[in-house]
Design a protein around this motif. Structure first.
Motif, short mmCIF file in Angstrom:
data_model
loop_
_atom_site.label_atom_id
_atom_site.label_comp_id
_atom_site.label_asym_id
_atom_site.label_seq_id
_atom_site.Cartn_x
_atom_site.Cartn_y
_atom_site.Cartn_z
N VAL A 23 0.82 -1.21 0.00
CA VAL A 23 0.00 0.00 0.00
C VAL A 23 0.86 1.27 0.00
O VAL A 23 0.49 2.27 -0.60
CB VAL A 23 -0.96 -0.01 1.21
N THR A 24 2.02 1.20 0.60
CA THR A 24 2.87 2.38 0.64
C THR A 24 3.46 2.71 -0.74
O THR A 24 3.83 3.84 -1.00
CB THR A 24 4.04 2.20 1.63
N ALA A 26 1.71 1.96 -3.62
CA ALA A 26 0.59 1.93 -4.56
C ALA A 26 0.44 3.29 -5.25
O ALA A 26 0.73 4.34 -4.68
CB ALA A 26 -0.70 1.59 -3.83
N LYS A 28 -1.90 6.25 -7.24
CA LYS A 28 -3.12 6.95 -6.79
C LYS A 28 -4.38 6.18 -7.18
O LYS A 28 -5.31 6.09 -6.39
CB LYS A 28 -3.17 8.35 -7.39
N GLN A 30 -4.67 2.96 -7.59
CA GLN A 30 -4.76 1.76 -6.77
C GLN A 30 -5.26 2.10 -5.36
O GLN A 30 -6.07 1.36 -4.80
CB GLN A 30 -3.40 1.08 -6.68
N LYS A 31 -4.82 3.22 -4.83
CA LYS A 31 -5.31 3.66 -3.52
C LYS A 31 -6.78 4.01 -3.59
O LYS A 31 -7.55 3.71 -2.67
CB LYS A 31 -4.50 4.85 -3.01
#
Length: 46
Positions: A23-24, A26, A28, A30-31
């Motif tokens: 997640v860190t 990823a 924009k 994907q977030k």
């Protein structure tokens, strides 16, 4: 309505956790996808 959307998301949208997405790192979009799926899932459980 949210239960239907949750089932539809599961069928159509890619599972980023199965792809072992960090997640860190990823992007924009994907977030945004993660946030959308989280929102729909939480609402469908109520």
């Amino acid at each position: 309505m949210y239960k239907f959307l949750a089932k539809l998301n599961k069928l159509i949208l890619p599972s980023l956790t199965k792809q072992k997405l960090d997640v860190t790192k990823a992007s924009k979009w994907q977030k945004a996808l993660l946030a959308y799926r989280y929102y729909i899932t939480i609402r469908s459980l109520d």
